[in-house]
Scaffold this active site. Sequence first.
Site, mmCIF file in Angstrom:
data_model
loop_
_atom_site.group_PDB
_atom_site.id
_atom_site.type_symbol
_atom_site.label_atom_id
_atom_site.label_comp_id
_atom_site.label_asym_id
_atom_site.label_seq_id
_atom_site.Cartn_x
_atom_site.Cartn_y
_atom_site.Cartn_z
ATOM 1 N N SER A 76 80.846 31.700 31.750
ATOM 2 C CA SER A 76 80.270 30.443 32.229
ATOM 3 C C SER A 76 78.763 30.467 32.016
ATOM 4 O O SER A 76 78.087 31.401 32.438
ATOM 5 C CB SER A 76 80.576 30.244 33.711
ATOM 6 O OG SER A 76 81.927 29.963 33.911
ATOM 7 N N ASP A 87 78.197 20.067 32.946
ATOM 8 C CA ASP A 87 78.101 21.276 33.757
ATOM 9 C C ASP A 87 76.897 22.130 33.329
ATOM 10 O O ASP A 87 77.043 23.145 32.654
ATOM 11 C CB ASP A 87 79.405 22.070 33.638
ATOM 12 C CG ASP A 87 79.538 23.137 34.707
ATOM 13 O OD1 ASP A 87 78.555 23.412 35.406
ATOM 14 O OD2 ASP A 87 80.646 23.701 34.837
ATOM 15 N N HIS A 143 77.746 24.897 37.888
ATOM 16 C CA HIS A 143 78.517 25.662 38.869
ATOM 17 C C HIS A 143 77.973 27.084 39.038
ATOM 18 O O HIS A 143 78.196 27.719 40.066
ATOM 19 C CB HIS A 143 80.017 25.653 38.541
ATOM 20 C CG HIS A 143 80.454 26.532 37.421
ATOM 21 N ND1 HIS A 143 80.707 26.060 36.144
ATOM 22 C CD2 HIS A 143 80.736 27.851 37.378
ATOM 23 C CE1 HIS A 143 81.113 27.043 35.373
ATOM 24 N NE2 HIS A 143 81.141 28.147 36.103
#
Length: 696
Positions: free
Chosen positions: A627, A219, A83
């Site tokens: 992230s 991810d 992402h």
Amino acid sequence: MRIIKLLCFFVVFQMSAQQGGMWIPSLLEGMNEDEMQSLGSKLTAKDIYDVNNSSLKDAIGHFNGGCTSEVISERGLVLTNHHCGFSQIQSHSSLENDYLKDGFWAMSLEEELPNEGLYIEFIVSIHDVSETVLKGINNSMTEKEKQSLIDQNRNAVMDSWPKEEWQDVKTKSFYKGNQYFLFVTERFEDIRLVGAPPSSIGKFGSDTDNWVFPRHTGDFSLFRIYADKNNRPAKYSKDNVPYRPKHFLPVSLDGIEEGDFTMVFGFPGRTNEYLPAVAIEHITEEYNPTNIAIREAALKVIDAKMKASDEVRIKYASKQARIANAWKKWIGENLGIEKSDAVAKRREFEATFTKALKENNLEEKYAHILPEFDRLYKDFAPINIKRRNFTEVFLVTNELMQMTYRLYKFEQALVDNPEDFEKQKPDLIQRFKKIHKNYDVDVDKGVYLNVMPLYGESIDASIYDKTALTNLDSALKLLEGDVKKVLKNINKDAAYAYAKPIIEEYFNTIDPEYKEKNELITALQTDYMTALMKALPNERYFPDANSTLRVTYGQVRGYSPSDAVYYSPVTYLEGIMEKYIPDDYEFDVPQKLIDLYNTKDFGPYADNNGKVPVCFIGTNHTTGGNSGSPAIDAYGNLIGLNFDRVWEGTMSDMNYDPEICRNIMVDIRYVLFIIDKYAGAKHLIEEMKLVSKTAQ
């Protein structure tokens, strides 16, 4: 004065309070080092941060200012989240080469794809400059006078700080303006896409699974840093070569078990851990619900259109992800605050603080703070909500309104300085081109019809038929001619005529009122931070996240989200197959992954139980910006990739609770399994340094 002795920051701690905190890596010696080792770490503070020798911090890069990445080979191979690289993957995608749907793998350096504007920034060194920045500050000054002097001092220290010509410096405020650090940085701007799994792996579970556990999302994405022949930062050039890092992370094949030490090293964006109870009430009971409603209204339209059209799916994939992410996060944040009884507990803490003020003869100086917070937030709440709702409508969810907003800024700049016309126009043209690259007028009109009533404005659907802004060519024609003609054209446009009074109200009334009232709260929050550390010096304080490099440590732990429910800390490939729904945009599974599962072709990436681990959770205190952060084991090896938090645990931005708060990480063995067995990109595996204690 705002300077306080730094001994207040690094205080006596209780071993019962070992979880939570986002710590400055240059200041880990002592309390933090002891805490980490009590949790199982074998690392020293110098292993993590060392100016004179390579250390873990040299492998940690700030990815495009919003995520974290880590170097995992001696040739500048970089790992981050899917992402985080999503917009780059999308920008290279088309109906003919749908890298979102099919994935992308460069099988040689020549096949790696450049990305305009993408950068990775490393921290070279960190320095405490509090004394210099706060020099001359005293309590007789107004807040504006204090800030003006602080800004002058910050600029002076940055201008005079020694650095190499390819380096930069920045300063950041910590502890609500009580402390300042300077960072020497190196920014690399030739970053190329190396690999990404299909969204059915990298975004498996999509919105349904976002912010929740059990999770089964791969991810991750791979990039490579390129440098000039001297290994220094450089703009993109075909002559650039793979970067040779000061340090890269070895990759562990040993896996994890419950109770194992975990360290997450990255660039957390923003937290507010020292808010008063009244602020938490305002956010969860008033502020969040209105913004949730606006994003929900937008998503209702976008999701339906994306399901109906592949073209729309590709165009809106990144936008939808951005809108949905915060929407669901805010919902979970509210749930966590309620579940943990955070407001009541914060009031209990405030009672302890009030008592401590009396015991330490500090009432006269600080007893006014909590009652003043109550008064200020009552006055602040309506304008805070209105201002954020404007942002949600005009800058987040609706693109036509975003274009009118940009036109207004353009017009105002020219009213004051018409001679800047030729300077201002190219920037506006680029903004329009960027919006229209992935724009669908039917989607945007549906969003407008759904969100505008929630801002409290009347709807005029006809503007979509009358405006020039919904088509790039006609939008750019508005900007043809001299200044007078362009301004006349803009003001004749139906959409701009509709939006301009709303935007004017924002700039002339809403935003100034917000800034005036927020300034008072910000100043009081600084005083509150000072008062806390003086009245309760034995509490454990860490600075709020501010997009600077931080260490957070914890352990692999399961958790209980509700009565009679317990989640073990690791998920497996078989869980993907249990969730599999053919042709579903969230839970479809590529046929090759199904085949690998059925044949048990797992290579060396299976756990001791013969299953491929996918994700795991820990007690690390993370937030947005973490992230892509590496999950590092007790020996400094890469064991996972941070990408999310459990739903109720999103409240950790205001209230970290080790019973509820968990970060979610991709197991590095799943990453290796996908690269090797699914993608067949074994050359990337061979480039890494794989380590295993069991093989020694």
